[in-house]
Design a protein around this motif. Sequence first.
Motif, PDB file in Angstrom:
ATOM      1  N   LYS A 326      -0.341   9.809   0.570  1.00 11.89           N
ATOM      2  CA  LYS A 326      -1.132   9.358  -0.888  1.00 11.89           C
ATOM      3  C   LYS A 326       0.042   9.645  -1.477  1.00 11.89           C
ATOM      4  CE  LYS A 326      -5.466  11.192   0.979  1.00 11.89           C
ATOM      5  NZ  LYS A 326      -6.731  10.747   0.592  1.00 11.89           N
ATOM      6  N   VAL A 327       0.322   8.506  -2.439  1.00 12.38           N
ATOM      7  CA  VAL A 327       1.067   8.319  -3.441  1.00 12.38           C
ATOM      8  C   VAL A 327       0.536   7.618  -4.661  1.00 12.38           C
ATOM      9  CG1 VAL A 327       3.139   6.918  -3.934  1.00 12.38           C
ATOM     10  CG2 VAL A 327       2.858   7.445  -1.492  1.00 12.38           C
ATOM     11  N   SER A 328       0.935   8.162  -5.876  1.00 11.57           N
ATOM     12  CA  SER A 328       0.251   7.656  -7.109  1.00 11.57           C
ATOM     13  C   SER A 328       1.306   7.544  -8.156  1.00 11.57           C
ATOM     14  CB  SER A 328      -0.790   8.937  -7.773  1.00 11.57           C
ATOM     15  OG  SER A 328      -0.080   9.775  -8.054  1.00 11.57           O
ATOM     16  N   MET A 329       1.133   6.589  -8.742  1.00  8.20           N
ATOM     17  CA  MET A 329       2.051   6.064  -9.784  1.00  8.20           C
ATOM     18  C   MET A 329       1.634   6.189 -11.153  1.00  8.20           C
ATOM     19  SD  MET A 329       3.287   2.927  -7.601  1.00  8.20           S
ATOM     20  CE  MET A 329       1.704   2.876  -6.797  1.00  8.20           C
ATOM     21  N   ARG A 330       2.344   6.893 -12.094  1.00  9.60           N
ATOM     22  CA  ARG A 330       1.979   6.740 -13.539  1.00  9.60           C
ATOM     23  C   ARG A 330       2.579   5.797 -14.175  1.00  9.60           C
ATOM     24  NH1 ARG A 330      -1.914  10.832 -14.418  1.00  9.60           N
ATOM     25  NH2 ARG A 330      -1.710  12.283 -12.534  1.00  9.60           N
ATOM     26  N   LEU A 331       1.734   5.198 -15.215  1.00  8.37           N
ATOM     27  CA  LEU A 331       2.094   3.796 -15.769  1.00  8.37           C
ATOM     28  C   LEU A 331       2.202   4.087 -17.232  1.00  8.37           C
ATOM     29  CD1 LEU A 331       0.066   1.491 -13.570  1.00  8.37           C
ATOM     30  CD2 LEU A 331       2.145   2.416 -13.132  1.00  8.37           C
ATOM     31  N   VAL A 332       3.121   3.110 -18.002  1.00 10.40           N
ATOM     32  CA  VAL A 332       3.392   2.929 -19.283  1.00 10.40           C
ATOM     33  C   VAL A 332       3.062   1.572 -19.775  1.00 10.40           C
ATOM     34  CG1 VAL A 332       4.922   5.216 -19.137  1.00 10.40           C
ATOM     35  CG2 VAL A 332       5.759   2.875 -19.171  1.00 10.40           C
ATOM     36  N   PRO A 333       3.096   1.579 -21.096  1.00 14.71           N
ATOM     37  CA  PRO A 333       2.913   0.254 -21.901  1.00 14.71           C
ATOM     38  C   PRO A 333       3.936  -0.661 -21.398  1.00 14.71           C
ATOM     39  CG  PRO A 333       2.601   1.980 -23.399  1.00 14.71           C
ATOM     40  CD  PRO A 333       2.848   2.611 -21.955  1.00 14.71           C
ATOM     41  N   ASP A 334       4.027  -1.961 -20.844  1.00 11.27           N
ATOM     42  CA  ASP A 334       2.797  -2.541 -20.691  1.00 11.27           C
ATOM     43  C   ASP A 334       2.480  -2.988 -19.075  1.00 11.27           C
ATOM     44  OD1 ASP A 334       2.147  -3.151 -23.451  1.00 11.27           O
ATOM     45  OD2 ASP A 334       4.104  -4.095 -23.520  1.00 11.27           O
ATOM     46  N   GLN A 335       2.583  -1.959 -18.495  1.00 10.76           N
ATOM     47  CA  GLN A 335       2.458  -2.114 -16.889  1.00 10.76           C
ATOM     48  C   GLN A 335       0.873  -2.350 -16.680  1.00 10.76           C
ATOM     49  OE1 GLN A 335       4.475   1.443 -15.804  1.00 10.76           O
ATOM     50  NE2 GLN A 335       5.644   0.001 -14.314  1.00 10.76           N
ATOM     51  N   ASP A 336       0.570  -3.204 -15.883  1.00  5.57           N
ATOM     52  CA  ASP A 336      -0.650  -3.597 -15.294  1.00  5.57           C
ATOM     53  C   ASP A 336      -0.992  -2.757 -13.945  1.00  5.57           C
ATOM     54  OD1 ASP A 336      -2.863  -4.567 -14.007  1.00  5.57           O
ATOM     55  OD2 ASP A 336      -2.382  -6.705 -14.784  1.00  5.57           O
ATOM     56  N   PRO A 337      -2.157  -1.906 -14.156  1.00  4.54           N
ATOM     57  CA  PRO A 337      -2.107  -0.769 -12.754  1.00  4.54           C
ATOM     58  C   PRO A 337      -2.564  -1.762 -11.671  1.00  4.54           C
ATOM     59  CG  PRO A 337      -3.969  -0.558 -14.656  1.00  4.54           C
ATOM     60  CD  PRO A 337      -2.722  -1.350 -15.187  1.00  4.54           C
ATOM     61  N   HIS A 338      -3.257  -2.909 -11.614  1.00  4.94           N
ATOM     62  CA  HIS A 338      -3.795  -3.641 -10.568  1.00  4.94           C
ATOM     63  C   HIS A 338      -2.656  -4.449 -10.091  1.00  4.94           C
ATOM     64  CE1 HIS A 338      -7.864  -2.791 -11.545  1.00  4.94           C
ATOM     65  NE2 HIS A 338      -7.520  -2.909 -13.064  1.00  4.94           N
ATOM     66  N   ARG A 339      -1.722  -4.949 -10.967  1.00  2.00           N
ATOM     67  CA  ARG A 339      -0.645  -5.752 -10.591  1.00  2.00           C
ATOM     68  C   ARG A 339       0.317  -4.671  -9.728  1.00  2.00           C
ATOM     69  NH1 ARG A 339       4.682  -6.852 -12.621  1.00  2.00           N
ATOM     70  NH2 ARG A 339       5.569  -8.604 -11.279  1.00  2.00           N
ATOM     71  N   ILE A 340       0.449  -3.303 -10.313  1.00  2.00           N
ATOM     72  CA  ILE A 340       1.408  -2.268  -9.572  1.00  2.00           C
ATOM     73  C   ILE A 340       0.833  -2.008  -8.193  1.00  2.00           C
ATOM     74  CG2 ILE A 340       1.867   0.048  -9.776  1.00  2.00           C
ATOM     75  CD1 ILE A 340       3.616  -1.790 -11.582  1.00  2.00           C
ATOM     76  N   ALA A 341      -0.496  -2.132  -8.091  1.00  2.00           N
ATOM     77  CA  ALA A 341      -1.134  -1.904  -6.729  1.00  2.00           C
ATOM     78  C   ALA A 341      -0.820  -2.974  -5.871  1.00  2.00           C
ATOM     79  CB  ALA A 341      -2.706  -1.661  -6.808  1.00  2.00           C
ATOM     80  N   SER A 342      -0.652  -4.298  -6.205  1.00  2.00           N
ATOM     81  CA  SER A 342      -0.133  -5.266  -5.211  1.00  2.00           C
ATOM     82  C   SER A 342       1.272  -5.210  -4.977  1.00  2.00           C
ATOM     83  CB  SER A 342      -0.385  -6.588  -5.888  1.00  2.00           C
ATOM     84  OG  SER A 342      -1.699  -6.630  -6.587  1.00  2.00           O
ATOM     85  N   LEU A 343       2.118  -4.889  -5.913  1.00  2.00           N
ATOM     86  CA  LEU A 343       3.482  -4.697  -5.861  1.00  2.00           C
ATOM     87  C   LEU A 343       3.812  -3.494  -4.544  1.00  2.00           C
ATOM     88  CD1 LEU A 343       5.010  -5.085  -9.242  1.00  2.00           C
ATOM     89  CD2 LEU A 343       4.758  -6.869  -7.589  1.00  2.00           C
ATOM     90  N   PHE A 344       3.149  -2.543  -4.888  1.00  2.00           N
ATOM     91  CA  PHE A 344       3.400  -1.317  -4.006  1.00  2.00           C
ATOM     92  C   PHE A 344       2.842  -1.768  -2.483  1.00  2.00           C
ATOM     93  CE2 PHE A 344       1.716   2.499  -1.811  1.00  2.00           C
ATOM     94  CZ  PHE A 344       2.678   3.444  -1.918  1.00  2.00           C
ATOM     95  N   GLU A 345       1.770  -2.413  -2.655  1.00  2.00           N
ATOM     96  CA  GLU A 345       1.288  -2.770  -1.151  1.00  2.00           C
ATOM     97  C   GLU A 345       2.249  -3.624  -0.282  1.00  2.00           C
ATOM     98  OE1 GLU A 345      -2.619  -4.028  -0.517  1.00  2.00           O
ATOM     99  OE2 GLU A 345      -2.312  -4.570   1.332  1.00  2.00           O
ATOM    100  N   GLU A 346       2.793  -4.569  -1.096  1.00  3.50           N
ATOM    101  CA  GLU A 346       3.613  -5.761  -0.714  1.00  3.50           C
ATOM    102  C   GLU A 346       4.837  -5.222  -0.155  1.00  3.50           C
ATOM    103  OE1 GLU A 346       5.373  -9.241  -3.023  1.00  3.50           O
ATOM    104  OE2 GLU A 346       3.011  -8.877  -3.628  1.00  3.50           O
ATOM    105  N   TYR A 347       5.473  -3.996  -0.956  1.00  2.00           N
ATOM    106  CA  TYR A 347       6.593  -3.405  -0.728  1.00  2.00           C
ATOM    107  C   TYR A 347       6.432  -2.569   0.622  1.00  2.00           C
ATOM    108  CZ  TYR A 347      11.032  -0.633  -1.434  1.00  2.00           C
ATOM    109  OH  TYR A 347      12.195  -0.060  -1.604  1.00  2.00           O
ATOM    110  N   VAL A 348       5.515  -1.879   0.544  1.00  2.00           N
ATOM    111  CA  VAL A 348       5.207  -0.919   1.703  1.00  2.00           C
ATOM    112  C   VAL A 348       4.899  -1.617   3.059  1.00  2.00           C
ATOM    113  CG1 VAL A 348       3.429   0.613   2.518  1.00  2.00           C
ATOM    114  CG2 VAL A 348       4.425   1.091   0.211  1.00  2.00           C
ATOM    115  N   ARG A 349       4.439  -2.661   2.901  1.00  2.00           N
ATOM    116  CA  ARG A 349       4.109  -3.436   4.162  1.00  2.00           C
ATOM    117  C   ARG A 349       5.251  -3.825   4.821  1.00  2.00           C
ATOM    118  NH1 ARG A 349      -0.765  -4.321   5.927  1.00  2.00           N
ATOM    119  NH2 ARG A 349      -2.664  -4.026   4.621  1.00  2.00           N
ATOM    120  N   GLN A 350       6.471  -4.384   3.810  1.00  2.00           N
ATOM    121  CA  GLN A 350       7.602  -4.733   4.165  1.00  2.00           C
ATOM    122  C   GLN A 350       8.401  -3.696   4.828  1.00  2.00           C
ATOM    123  OE1 GLN A 350       9.923  -6.158   1.045  1.00  2.00           O
ATOM    124  NE2 GLN A 350      11.690  -5.698   2.121  1.00  2.00           N
ATOM    125  N   LEU A 351       8.266  -2.653   4.141  1.00  2.00           N
ATOM    126  CA  LEU A 351       9.113  -1.396   4.726  1.00  2.00           C
ATOM    127  C   LEU A 351       8.636  -0.942   5.987  1.00  2.00           C
ATOM    128  CD1 LEU A 351       9.536   0.772   1.589  1.00  2.00           C
ATOM    129  CD2 LEU A 351      11.300  -0.432   2.816  1.00  2.00           C
TER     130      LEU A 351
END
Length: 457
Positions: A326-351
């Motif tokens: 389980k991994v969580s990311m704390r976000l600051v202005p102006d990050q979009d929490p949904h976009r971060i979820a997609s970026l994470f998924e893409e990267y992790v799948r590739q890894l």
Amino acid sequence: MLDQSLQHARSSQQQYLEQLFDLLRIPSISTLPEHKPDIQQAADWLAADMKRIGLDNVKVMPTVGNPVVYGDWLHAGDEAPVVLVYGHYDVQPVDPLDLWESPPFEPVVRDGELYARGASDDKGQAFIHLKAVESLLGATGKLPVNVKIILEGEEEIGSPSLESFVLKNKELLAADNGLVSDGRILNADQPSIVYGLRGLTYMELRVRGPRRDLHSGTYGGSVHNPGQVVAEIISALHDDSGRITIPGFYDNVRPLTDTERDALASVPYTLEQWQAETGLSLPWGEGEYTLIERMSARPTCEVNGMWGGFQGEGGKTIIPAEAGAKVSMRLVPDQDPHRIASLFEEYVRQLAGSHVDIEVINHSAGWWAITPIDSPEMRAAAAAYKATWGVEPVFAREGGSIPIVATFQKELGAPVVLMGFGLDDNIHSPNEHFRVENFYRGIETVIRYYYNLVEQR
Ligand code: BES
Ligand code: ZN
């Protein structure tokens, strides 16, 4: 009027504390399904108290998930502001239970600290608001402002149902400003007002390899071990300088201005305090940012848990069929929490590569929030802390998250004042506690805030 209300609050202290004990005895853990009845019981208990102290329209309102408790008092007139108070009655799980010095749902006071799960986060702090109202109504029969109170039961799991509840009940919840006590002040003698919260995107990954656990002698060397895959993924999330390596992660991070960095630099939080709180000697992280910036104003990526394979005593020679994290990311202005979820998924799948199956789950995505410092309600809050503590509060950002704050600001147009009264209270850990003095001071600060709000108008 103010003096009578404060006097009423002081003479009721013991009684208020005993009532809080009763609330803390209900094990309303939102993340564990077996505690559903306790969630309901806590909601009903709060509704009964809200009715008893004289709030109107008290109801336990169903949502897609756990119920919201609502009550209001709207007789201060059209000129007076409407304050929307928010808190949560759900609590975190208690494990590891054996580290508690007294049972988590049997509240006790030791050395001026009230020990129980939820004492600080957030039952004790939410209850402050009911007792402030009770003192005001008890002493004067009225409130200086109009008040609406909502208490939710899903904050600790990311408030999954509350946003749609707010959207459906915009009229009921319409307010001039919000008020939330679900955080901390800098230290016992130095009050602080939080003007920024981080957002949170919570992910889980499950890596599946062979159909069953395999003999590691027979098959070792021929299988991409799921435990190893999880470790490879986790170790690829940061580089050596503490920077997060998820492609695009920092794209929308608003740089800290010099003014803001100066302001954060003047917050009296020391390395020594960090050392005392964590039991560590050496802070880790991004070298070019100060401790307080890393803790509250920079985005993060943290492993919250990881598992897989044999964990019993002694050895067992297997290649596990499955491993996860389980991994969580704390976000600051102006990050979009949904976009971060997609970026994470893409990267992790590739890894993960192509020798295993990976499932990536997005548990929640909550927005960061910033409230303007220079506003009448912030001045009212600062004056209230000053009057109670005898010390001017400082403004700070908070590393933790309260997902609904951004929704209140965006959907209701109500700037939210974060009026925390916690300290380093072991929240989410064994031996959670809340300073009894802060419970009492909290009630007084809220009473003063309401009077100040009217004066600021
Ligand atoms: N009370 C905390 C938020 C908080 C944490 C304030 C630390 C001040 C200091 C709140 O109950 C909480 O734990 N929020 C979760 C939200 C998450 C589940 C979306 C958090 O920050 O982890
Ligand atoms: Zn919490």
